[in-house]
Design an enzyme around this catalytic site. Structure first.
Site, PDB file in Angstrom:
ATOM      1  N   SER A 191      -9.718   1.864   2.602  1.00 40.17           N
ATOM      2  CA  SER A 191      -8.790   2.603   1.755  1.00 40.17           C
ATOM      3  C   SER A 191      -7.738   1.730   1.070  1.00 40.17           C
ATOM      4  CB  SER A 191      -8.071   3.670   2.579  1.00 40.17           C
ATOM      5  OG  SER A 191      -7.248   3.063   3.560  1.00 40.17           O
ATOM      6  N   SER A 243      -9.985  -0.313   6.918  1.00 36.79           N
ATOM      7  CA  SER A 243      -9.352  -0.154   5.601  1.00 36.79           C
ATOM      8  C   SER A 243      -8.666  -1.388   5.034  1.00 36.79           C
ATOM      9  CB  SER A 243      -8.355   0.999   5.631  1.00 36.79           C
ATOM     10  OG  SER A 243      -9.035   2.224   5.509  1.00 36.79           O
ATOM     11  N   LYS A 277       0.855  -1.191   0.000  1.00 38.22           N
ATOM     12  CA  LYS A 277       0.000   0.000   0.000  1.00 38.22           C
ATOM     13  C   LYS A 277       0.889   1.239   0.000  1.00 38.22           C
ATOM     14  CE  LYS A 277      -3.975   1.963   2.545  1.00 38.22           C
ATOM     15  NZ  LYS A 277      -4.840   1.793   3.737  1.00 38.22           N
TER      16      LYS A 277
END
Lengths: 474, 100, 475
Positions: free
Chosen positions: A150, A174, A75
């Site tokens: 996210s 997330s 990420k």
């Protein structure tokens, strides 16, 4: 695509090479990244060097780690030396960190190969990856829908078979929410289990790095590799990484599992039905099932949407155009900072900075931030009571399957409400797993959420494994 | 229960946070933030006077490191990140006032 | 200075001191004053995204030592973020202790026996340093500023006094006594000129026995002289304002050393909203008794006690000697003086050499051991070195180290043998018969004449006392 466990085993035995697996990953990325917008940056050179390094070690008969030659997606809010790290924000565009996040160092130690950085909602603020400054990521299972967020890029990378595993971060869901929406496994570890050093902070008291993977075993492998005390993170738990892989097949016999009313309240009927079937599957595997109500959970959303923005407003102050990242010139330093931040942050980030600044400001602190902290304590106590009656809690990860683009962007409150089942775990600092279980509308996956007290990862993963088998993935 | 959010509150907060908002954004944020704060009023019904605020979920204390020097970053690498640098330092436009 | 009749000033001081640790407060970068700009920086003290702070144990030791010396209660404490935007602050917030400081309460007794209460002494981090280009080099009028983050994250302790000080002289006394304490604990080098100790003064005025007036805070006073002048100026300004029918506005003021005046920096209305909240990247600090005891055991005697001990050895000291005693205590040089007195050096001589020669060479004091100091003074006392020579030898020892006898020999400060001195004196008496006659008749002033002549002939190698002895022997 092969599982991480299988790749590592085959690399270690010489059946395959890290380089071959990496090239397969690159090929998958080039097939679908244009359509899905999963990776913001693919580190071809660095990854090839790392793969060659692993292969050389194997060739020399030297030991390699538990993730030897396994391609992994990162990420883009985790710092990696020399690799562009943006948090999907214009304010950090082009920034290359001069240091590694602790989890990146641990991955290298385990022999994993970081293939690139994945898209996210800007600064991890969002639940759909629509808040990325570099365009949304599409759900590989249905490109007209969001992958969740996210960590939408990391979830999509795994769901699209670009890499078998990925790292995400979970502040209010997330990791678990995109895992659910993309039909994979996602773990939000106990607060302090995984180092946050090098994770670009959203809300420091809630953020945790964790794994996304196709299988429960791969999640366990990855979590075991990155967990354990880090002296560079003062909030890191003082113990070494727990033994997880060894307990994945432990089952749930004798465990007490509570289906929590507030963790399915308001969910779509098909989601509720999946949770009930999952609960029954656990009972079939020998667990005792009870029903429980934890009314405090209803307050989680309010507390979260004050605490997280308050911390974020302070964490994101440093993006001021002075030391790194974007600068928009202006006549004096104050105007420069304001112009930079105004141009560099997207609407959702601004919204949360404003909300947090307001919640902390003179005259409002007690009513908002102070009260939210007390609610947090209240919630921790409520969970502690629940865990006297049950070893694990079960509920939904999300109220519905993956939603369409634009469906919730006009109304922030509607978007925030989609985190209602995942937020309580972050506030309590405890652990939870989302595991795919059945499908709903349009054949899209449904995620079932298992929650446990702090340091209960081994138990959670064993229960998730039971559901994985019951859902037809032996 | 806290008072409702006013447009001038939003403008004040934007200044504190170093953000410039257009008139349209001011209206939009006033409405949207107002909704979140209104939702948060469900907490104020709760009598939590005796509850201690939690800022950290586990009771860790006294986490310290030894006073031993470790490697700093190379200066060239540090200044390479800077949007503007001069004489080995980070350069910024005119600073209007003394530090508080 | 005194205020017009009937007025009284009320002063409280906030003293910031940098701690003498090897590394910064939250990272392992060297705490190095004056290093090449931006060389002692890392992800943590540059506030790079993702970096996290970890407390320096030694900084906590030193903060506790300060608290113990000030009779504070060592308390469980927390860290907060103080949020405001400023380019020399890399995170755009400062980590500081807020409602729960490590040292709560306490007091400091001044040499004039006034007791000043201490409200708190808490830990926080320093900021980077800006240099202003264009204009006059000051912040106002500059077009551009350059920032060096070497100082960013250096540990500070802020010591906040109660509003118990009633004159600028007393403020100065407080600051210098506090500085001596900080030096004694090893927490600080006390060097105000290098900014390692900085003072903010809260000043208000009132008619005696009335409630406190509105106060103004004068920021960043970096010498004792500025402190005293600024307080006097500010108190008088407030009295004149009030006597003219005006009102004092609560505000932050800046002291201009050249103009000798304070001016408005920021009014209360413009005060920042710092949005303090608990620093979520740090956990609570609660030093247990064992940790506290370990720090307490390492505490040396404090200035008040040392002052009493040394002055007991200086019976009948004159004013100059009392001033010298203050210097020696303030600078922590009393162990040298005690050592010399123990070795048989006259207390007055030991004190004078300590307050002058050692104080002047404070930067290099590590090169001088106490034995060498005592040995030099004994040579002087025995007449083997003149006082000028003794001072030169001490200077040399401070600059380069070494052993006093060797240094004296290398400088050519061979003691003039009694024979040589005798011969020289004999020759002089023959050369200046009328002066010799007057001396023999009891004109003692002429001893100085002969000493001067001997010094001239021997290039200063003779000892004045020895010359007088020689003259007396021949009288």
């Amino acid at each position: 695509m092969k599982s991480a466990a299988r790749i590592a085993r085959e690399v270690q035995s010489g059946e395959t090479t890290a380089t071959a697996e990496l090239e397969a990953s690159f090929a998958a990325i080039s097939r679908r990244n244009g359509e899905l917008n999963v990776f913001l940056h693919v580190d071809q050179e660095g990854a090839r060097d790392q793969a060659a390094h692993i292969d050389a070690r194997v060739a020399r008969g030297e030991p390699v780690g538990a993730l030897a030659g396994v391609p992994i997606a990162i990420k883009d809010n985790l710092c990696q030396i020399g690799v562009p790290t943006t948090c999907s924000s214009k304010i950090l565009e082009g920034w290359r960190p001069p240091y590694n996040a602790t989890v990146i160092d641990r991955l290298a130690l385990a022999g994993a190969v970081c293939v690139g950085k994945t898209n996210l909602d800007e600064f991890a603020m969002g639940s759909s990856t629509e808040n990325s400054a570099f365009g949304p990521t599409r759900n590989p299972l249905d490109p007209s829908r969001v992958p969740g967020g996210s960590s939408g890029g990391s979830a999509a990378a795994v769901a699209a078979d670009m890499t078998p595993i990925a790292l995400g971060s979970d502040t209010g869901g997330s990791i678990r929410q995109p895992a659910a929406l993309c039909g994979i496994v996602g773990v939000k570890p106990t607060y302090g289990l995984v180092s946050r050093y090098g994770l670009i902070a959203f809300a420091s008291s809630l953020d945790q790095v964790g794994p996304l993977a196709k299988t429960v075993l791969d999640s366990a492998l990855l979590l075991e590799a990155i967990a354990g005390h880090d002296p560079r993170d003062s909030t890191s738990l003082p113990e070494p990484s727990p033994s997880l892989v060894a307990h994945v097949e432990d089952g749930v016999a004798g465990l007490r599992v509570a289906l929590v009313h507030e963790l399915v309240e308001g969910a779509d009927p098909e989601v509720l039905e999946a949770v009930e079937r999952a609960t029954a599957a656990l009972a079939d595997a020998g667990a005792t099932v009870v029903q429980l109500s934890i009314p405090e959970i209803r307050l989680a959303l309010s507390a979260y949407y004050l605490i997280a923005p308050a911390e974020a407003s302070s964490n994101l102050a440093r993006f001021d155009g002075v030391r790194y990242g974007l600068r928009v010139d202006a006549k004096n330093v104050t105007a420069m900072m304001e112009a930079t931040r105004t141009a560099g942050f997207g609407a959702e980030v601004k919204r949360r900075i404003m909300l947090g600044t307001y919640a902390l400001s003179a005259g409002y602190y007690d009513a908002y931030y102070g009260q939210a902290l007390k609610v947090r304590t209240h919630m921790i106590d409520a969970f502690a009571r629940a865990y006297r009656e049950a070893d694990l809690l079960i509920g939904a990860t999300t109220p519905s399957v993956a939603f369409a683009f634009g469906e919730k962007t006009t109304n922030p409150m509607a978007m925030y409400l989609s985190d209602v089942f995942t937020i309580p775990t972050n506030l309590a600092g405890e652990a939870a797993v989302s595991v795919p279980f059945g499908t709903g509308e349009g054949g899209l996956p449904i995620g079932v959420q298992l929650l446990g007290p702090g340091r209960s990862e081994a138990r959670l993963l064993a229960a998730a494994r039971v559901l994985e088998i019951a859902d037809g993935r032996p | 229960m806290a008072p409702p959010l006013r447009r001038e509150d939003v403008a004040h907060v934007a200044r504190l946070a170093r953000l410039t908002l257009s008139e349209a954004e001011l209206d939009m944020f006033t409405e949207q933030l107002g909704q979140v704060l209104e939702h948060a009023n469900d907490m104020s019904a709760l009598a939590l006077d005796d509850v201690v605020a939690t800022a950290h979920p586990f009771g860790l204390t006294n986490v310290v490191r030894e006073d031993v020097v470790t490697a700093s970053l190379e200066r060239a690498r540090v200044l390479e990140m800077a949007p503007d640098a001069q004489d080995g330092r980070f350069a910024v436009p005119q600073i209007m006032g003394d530090a508080p | 200075m005194s205020l017009p009749h009937g007025w009284e000033m009320v002063v409280g001081l906030e003293v910031h001191t940098e701690l003498q640790t090897a590394t910064k407060m939250f990272c392992g970068c060297a705490n190095a004053f004056g290093a090449v700009p931006n060389t002692s920086v890392c992800p943590v003290c540059l506030g790079l995204p993702g970096a996290l702070p970890v407390l320096n144990e030694r900084a906590i030791d030193l903060a506790m030592a300060i608290g113990m010396a000030l009779h504070s209660t060592i308390s469980p404490s927390t860290f907060h973020r103080k949020n405001y935007f400023y380019p020399d602050m890399p995170k755009d917030f400062q980590i500081s202790q807020y409602d729960l400081p490590i040292n709560a309460g306490g007091y400091l007794d001044l040499p004039d026996s006034t007791r000043v209460t201490i409200e708190r002494a808490h830990l926080e981090e320093d900021t980077g340093k800006s240099t202003h280009l264009g204009g006059s080099g000051r912040i106002h009028g500059a077009d551009r500023s350059l920032v060096d983050y070497n100082r960013s994250g250096v540990p500070l302790v802020e010591i906040v006094s109660g509003p118990d000080i009633r004159s600028s002289t007393q403020a100065r006394l407080y600051a210098s006594e506090l500085r001596a304490i900080l030096v004694a604990t090893g927490a600080s080098d006390g060097r105000m000129e290098e900014g390692s100790m900085r003072i903010d003064a809260n000043v208000s005025v009132r008619h005696a026995d009335e409630p406190f007036g509105t106060r103004c805070e004068i920021k960043n006073l970096n010498s004792l002289r500025s402190l005293q002048r600024a307080i006097d100026y500010e108190a008088l300004r407030q009295v004149e304002l009030l006597e003219g029918g005006g009102r004092v506005r609560q505000e932050t003021r800046h002291w201009d050393e050249n103009l000798g005046a304070t001016s408005t920096m920021r009014t209360k209305e413009e005060a920042e909203d710092y949005r303090y909240f608990r620093e979520p990247d740090l956990v609570d600090l609660a030093p247990d008794i064992a940790w506290q005891d370990r720090v307490r055991a390492g505490l040396p005697p404090m200035p008040a006690e040392r002052r009493a001990t040394l002055s007991a050895r200086l019976v009948g000291a004159n004013d100059a000697q009392l001033d010298a005693l203050e210097v020696v205590i303030d600078l922590g040089l009393d162990p040298f003086v005690h050592h010399a007195i123990d070795a048989g050096v006259d207390p007055g001589l030991a004190l004078a050499r300590g307050a002058n020669e050692l104080a002047a060479g404070l930067e290099d004091i590590a090169r001088l051991n106490r034995d060498a100091f005592s040995a030099t003074l004994l040579m002087e006392q025995r007449g083997e070195l003149s006082s000028t020579q003794a001072k030169t030898v001490l200077g040399e020892l401070l600059a380069h180290g070494g052993e006093p006898g060797t240094v004296a020999a290398a400088k050519g400060f061979e003691q003039l043998s009694a024979d040589t001195l005798g011969t020289t004196v004999a020759e002089l008496l023959a050369q200046f018969p009328s002066e010799w006659e007057r001396y023999r008749d009891g004109d003692e002033k002429l001893a100085q004449f002969f000493i001067g002549q001997v010094m001239r002939i021997t290039n200063g190698q003779a000892n004045g006392k020895a010359v007088v002895a020689e003259l007396r022997a021949r009288r």
